[in-house]
Design an enzyme around this catalytic site. Structure first.
Site, PDB file in Angstrom:
ATOM      1  N   ASN A  37       0.846  -1.188   0.000  1.00 38.38           N
ATOM      2  CA  ASN A  37       0.000   0.000   0.000  1.00 38.38           C
ATOM      3  C   ASN A  37       0.886   1.245   0.000  1.00 38.38           C
ATOM      4  O   ASN A  37       1.780   1.330  -0.860  1.00 38.38           O
ATOM      5  CB  ASN A  37      -1.121  -0.036   1.049  1.00 38.38           C
ATOM      6  CG  ASN A  37      -0.735  -0.265   2.475  1.00 38.38           C
ATOM      7  OD1 ASN A  37      -0.372  -1.356   2.854  1.00 38.38           O
ATOM      8  ND2 ASN A  37      -0.828   0.751   3.301  1.00 38.38           N
ATOM      9  N   ASP A  38       0.691   2.196   0.879  1.00 34.12           N
ATOM     10  CA  ASP A  38       1.288   3.533   0.737  1.00 34.12           C
ATOM     11  C   ASP A  38       2.750   3.583   0.294  1.00 34.12           C
ATOM     12  O   ASP A  38       3.579   2.832   0.810  1.00 34.12           O
ATOM     13  CB  ASP A  38       1.292   4.268   2.087  1.00 34.12           C
ATOM     14  CG  ASP A  38       0.002   4.151   2.835  1.00 34.12           C
ATOM     15  OD1 ASP A  38      -0.951   3.555   2.330  1.00 34.12           O
ATOM     16  OD2 ASP A  38      -0.049   4.664   3.965  1.00 34.12           O
ATOM     17  N   GLN A  54       4.647   0.334   2.056  1.00 34.08           N
ATOM     18  CA  GLN A  54       3.994  -0.574   2.991  1.00 34.08           C
ATOM     19  C   GLN A  54       3.880  -1.923   2.291  1.00 34.08           C
ATOM     20  O   GLN A  54       3.383  -2.004   1.162  1.00 34.08           O
ATOM     21  CB  GLN A  54       2.602  -0.037   3.349  1.00 34.08           C
ATOM     22  CG  GLN A  54       2.650   1.201   4.201  1.00 34.08           C
ATOM     23  CD  GLN A  54       3.125   0.891   5.610  1.00 34.08           C
ATOM     24  OE1 GLN A  54       2.364   0.418   6.432  1.00 34.08           O
ATOM     25  NE2 GLN A  54       4.396   1.138   5.879  1.00 34.08           N
ATOM     26  N   PHE A  97       4.578   1.131  10.075  1.00 34.19           N
ATOM     27  CA  PHE A  97       3.616   1.841   9.235  1.00 34.19           C
ATOM     28  C   PHE A  97       4.313   2.966   8.469  1.00 34.19           C
ATOM     29  O   PHE A  97       5.523   3.145   8.536  1.00 34.19           O
ATOM     30  CB  PHE A  97       2.465   2.374  10.099  1.00 34.19           C
ATOM     31  CG  PHE A  97       1.376   1.356  10.384  1.00 34.19           C
ATOM     32  CD1 PHE A  97       1.587  -0.006  10.218  1.00 34.19           C
ATOM     33  CD2 PHE A  97       0.128   1.772  10.836  1.00 34.19           C
ATOM     34  CE1 PHE A  97       0.577  -0.939  10.483  1.00 34.19           C
ATOM     35  CE2 PHE A  97      -0.894   0.864  11.098  1.00 34.19           C
ATOM     36  CZ  PHE A  97      -0.671  -0.493  10.930  1.00 34.19           C
ATOM     37  N   ARG A 166       0.055   9.004  13.218  1.00 28.94           N
ATOM     38  CA  ARG A 166       0.882   8.260  12.262  1.00 28.94           C
ATOM     39  C   ARG A 166       1.300   9.051  11.015  1.00 28.94           C
ATOM     40  O   ARG A 166       0.796  10.092  10.714  1.00 28.94           O
ATOM     41  CB  ARG A 166       0.150   6.992  11.815  1.00 28.94           C
ATOM     42  CG  ARG A 166      -1.223   7.213  11.208  1.00 28.94           C
ATOM     43  CD  ARG A 166      -1.847   5.849  10.838  1.00 28.94           C
ATOM     44  NE  ARG A 166      -3.197   6.003  10.340  1.00 28.94           N
ATOM     45  CZ  ARG A 166      -4.283   5.959  11.111  1.00 28.94           C
ATOM     46  NH1 ARG A 166      -4.190   5.765  12.411  1.00 28.94           N
ATOM     47  NH2 ARG A 166      -5.487   6.099  10.559  1.00 28.94           N
ATOM     48  N   GLU A 221      -4.600  11.253   7.461  1.00 24.72           N
ATOM     49  CA  GLU A 221      -3.350  10.492   7.475  1.00 24.72           C
ATOM     50  C   GLU A 221      -2.456  10.895   6.305  1.00 24.72           C
ATOM     51  O   GLU A 221      -2.858  11.655   5.426  1.00 24.72           O
ATOM     52  CB  GLU A 221      -3.616   8.980   7.491  1.00 24.72           C
ATOM     53  CG  GLU A 221      -4.819   8.507   6.704  1.00 24.72           C
ATOM     54  CD  GLU A 221      -5.138   7.033   6.885  1.00 24.72           C
ATOM     55  OE1 GLU A 221      -4.985   6.482   7.979  1.00 24.72           O
ATOM     56  OE2 GLU A 221      -5.560   6.430   5.887  1.00 24.72           O
ATOM     57  N   TRP A 304      -8.692   1.444  -0.558  1.00 24.67           N
ATOM     58  CA  TRP A 304      -8.945   0.527   0.549  1.00 24.67           C
ATOM     59  C   TRP A 304     -10.270  -0.202   0.337  1.00 24.67           C
ATOM     60  O   TRP A 304     -10.397  -1.375   0.640  1.00 24.67           O
ATOM     61  CB  TRP A 304      -8.974   1.279   1.881  1.00 24.67           C
ATOM     62  CG  TRP A 304      -7.601   1.541   2.418  1.00 24.67           C
ATOM     63  CD1 TRP A 304      -7.006   2.747   2.590  1.00 24.67           C
ATOM     64  CD2 TRP A 304      -6.635   0.564   2.827  1.00 24.67           C
ATOM     65  NE1 TRP A 304      -5.730   2.590   3.080  1.00 24.67           N
ATOM     66  CE2 TRP A 304      -5.479   1.261   3.238  1.00 24.67           C
ATOM     67  CE3 TRP A 304      -6.623  -0.831   2.865  1.00 24.67           C
ATOM     68  CZ2 TRP A 304      -4.338   0.610   3.693  1.00 24.67           C
ATOM     69  CZ3 TRP A 304      -5.472  -1.486   3.338  1.00 24.67           C
ATOM     70  CH2 TRP A 304      -4.361  -0.765   3.738  1.00 24.67           C
TER      71      TRP A 304
HETATM   72  C1  FRU Z   1      -2.917   4.657   4.851  1.00 25.14           C
HETATM   73  C2  FRU Z   1      -2.485   3.863   6.057  1.00 25.14           C
HETATM   74  C3  FRU Z   1      -1.544   4.690   6.919  1.00 25.14           C
HETATM   75  C4  FRU Z   1      -0.806   3.655   7.688  1.00 25.14           C
HETATM   76  C5  FRU Z   1      -0.675   2.547   6.683  1.00 25.14           C
HETATM   77  C6  FRU Z   1      -0.720   1.158   7.249  1.00 25.14           C
HETATM   78  O1  FRU Z   1      -3.230   3.901   3.742  1.00 25.14           O
HETATM   79  O2  FRU Z   1      -3.621   3.459   6.804  1.00 25.14           O
HETATM   80  O3  FRU Z   1      -2.190   5.653   7.699  1.00 25.14           O
HETATM   81  O4  FRU Z   1       0.425   4.112   8.140  1.00 25.14           O
HETATM   82  O5  FRU Z   1      -1.731   2.713   5.760  1.00 25.14           O
HETATM   83  O6  FRU Z   1      -0.389   0.197   6.308  1.00 25.14           O
END
Ligand code: FRU
Length: 492
Positions: A37-38, A54, A97, A166, A221, A304
């Protein structure tokens, strides 16, 4: 090396040499195998661009968060590097994270990330405590700091959440290090906190830079904060957005705040807000300042909401957008594909002043790895067409459609017939700005379509899973339109 990191690296050594070129996008980052992910730690280090993300190497769904790692010199050709961080300390045992990176004055590469530690309450509820930690390294191997975490609940303003804290983004300015971090304030909605440091290892709370006040979603975030073309830009990814006309869609959405930075109060003053991207698949964007001064942004090209909806059998899930050059024009964030894509343009096909009334294909205009610009003018100025469409990734059954409707000046992208075996959000409509002609730039790379409207005034990103054999393109119109088409294949 700690066991969890060694295990991830051994796993990668086993799978990465055998990745099938016929499964991966050509110039978009994936994890190769596993889930991503991110984007994290998008930064310049020793003259190259590093990107972390991620990453759960072991499965195509979200799980124990590691940081995967790639690097590039041109944003299109990426080299895979070994996994950089694993959740192997007591303070990050439940996940490393999102976060960011920076080249330190002493030549080391600093990673600043959110460390997550779950604690089970007596009633069984699990709270994921989020703190911030650092690791330093040489571009391949990173050591976590023994003083971690370097920011925790004690550094937060009274009443703010210790659980939602975060995604630190670090930068150097005015002789100090600064970081913005996402948090939830006492009103339960998002806020972006500013911290300062002299050495990146010891931090102080500075101010609440911006607050949501339950206006744009809930938890904020993945913030990013920088000056561009005389404006201050705050980028945020927000959870639980409620739709606002066609500007913001519900759920996980992105927000660009343009304004001024009050350096006395360390506060962001808002002039304009708008969505960053209008597609179905775009989140958690992060930027860097490139070696030549350009501000370049990359994002996770997935959502998501539909993250469980993937193509069976694919070894990876999740990809990044093509990095985009940013600028500010007329109070908006402008996004265009990095100019480096031009180096990879192969066969060129172009047409000028083609009159489109019925569905029309143009010889040589086809493909699934391409950079194509379609410029559209009305065929008859007195009778504007009712709609104009570009149909891509097309065969007898499947098609991804981009439609302009002048009546309300909107673009619709419809991927209902684009290979997804799931009933997910497949259609997005968004308003565009009036111009004499409409310019649609379309970048496709096997499993994605990125659309840039009118020289980057708006961008919209979509994942498609249409089989690669569906590579026809056609144009159709209700009424008449005159179009120019320039199409390049992209070979990386
Ligand atoms: C955003 C998120 C962040 C977090 C990460 C966890 O997509 O929820 O806020 O650090 O993904 O994988």
């Amino acid at each position: 090396m700690k066991d969890k990191l060694q295990r991830a690296r051994t796993f990668e050594q086993r799978y990465h040499p055998h990745l099938s070129e016929t499964e991966q996008p050509r110039f978009h980052v994936t994890g190769g195998v596993g889930w991503i992910n991110d984007p994290n730690g998008f930064s310049v280090y020793r003259g190259e661009y590093h990107l972390f993300y991620q990453y759960n190497p072991y499965d195509t769904k979200w799980g124990p968060m590691h940081w995967g790692h790639v690097k590039t010199r041109d944003f299109l050709h990426w080299d895979r590097l070994p996994c950089a961080l694993a959740p192997d300390e007591s303070y990050d045992k439940d996940g490393c994270f999102s976060g960011s990176a920076l080249e330190l004055p002493d030549g080391r590469h600093l990673l600043l990330y959110t460390s997550v530690r779950n604690v089970r309450r007596s009633n069984g509820v699990v709270d994921g405590y989020q703190t911030q930690s650092v690791a330093v390294g040489d571009g391949i191997d990173y050591q976590k700091f023994e003083g971690n975490p370097i920011l925790d609940a004690d550094d937060l303003p009274e009443g703010n959440s210790r659980i939602d804290f975060r995604d630190p983004k670090i930068w150097f300015e005015e002789g100090k290090f600064w970081a913005v971090v996402g948090n939830r304030s006492a009103d339960k909605s998002g806020s972006i906190l500013l911290f300062e440091s002299d050495d990146t290892f010891h931090w102080r709370f500075c101010s609440v830079l911006a607050s949501c006040h339950n206006q744009y979603g809930k938890m904020w975030e993945c913030p990013d904060f920088f000056e561009l073309d005389g404006k201050q830009v705050l980028l945020i990814s927000t959870q639980n957005m409620t739709s606002m006309g066609l500007e913001f869609h519900p759920g996980n959405a992105t927000l660009c705040i343009l304004g001024r930075y009050d350096r006395e109060k360390r506060h962001m003053l808002r002039d304009n807000t708008h969505a960053v991207d209008y597609g179905t698949d775009f989140y958690a964007m992060q930027t860097l300042k490139a070696l030549d001064g350009r501000r370049v942004m990359i994002a996770w090209m997935q959502s998501w909401e539909s993250s469980g909806c993937k193509l069976k059998g694919l070894p990876f899930c999740g990809q990044m957008t093509l990095p985009r050059e940013l600028s500010v024009r007329d109070g908006r964030l402008i996004q265009n594909p990095v100019r480096e894509i031009e180096q990879y343009r192969a066969v060129k096909v172009s047409y000028q002043n083609m009159m489109i009334t019925d569905e029309t294909s143009l010889q040589g205009v086809c493909g699934r790895f391409l950079d194509m610009t379609v410029t559209v003018r009305p065929g008859n100025r007195d009778h504007m067409y009712r709609y104009f469409k570009v149909n891509v990734a097309k065969d007898g059954e499947r098609v991804t459609m981009i439609r302009h409707k002048p009546e309300n000046n909107t673009i619709r992208v419809d991927r209902s017939r684009s290979g997804f075996p799931h009933d997910i959000v497949n259609v997005r409509d968004f308003p565009i700005f009036p111009h004499d002609e409409l310019k649609l730039r379309i970048i496709m790379d096997r499993y994605s379509l990125e659309l840039f409207v009118n020289d980057g005034e708006q961008a919209a990103s979509f994942v498609i899973y249409t089989p690669i054999s569906a590579d026809s393109i056609s144009f159709s119109c209700d009424g008449s339109a005159i179009i120019d088409v320039v199409k390049y294949d992209i070979e990386v």
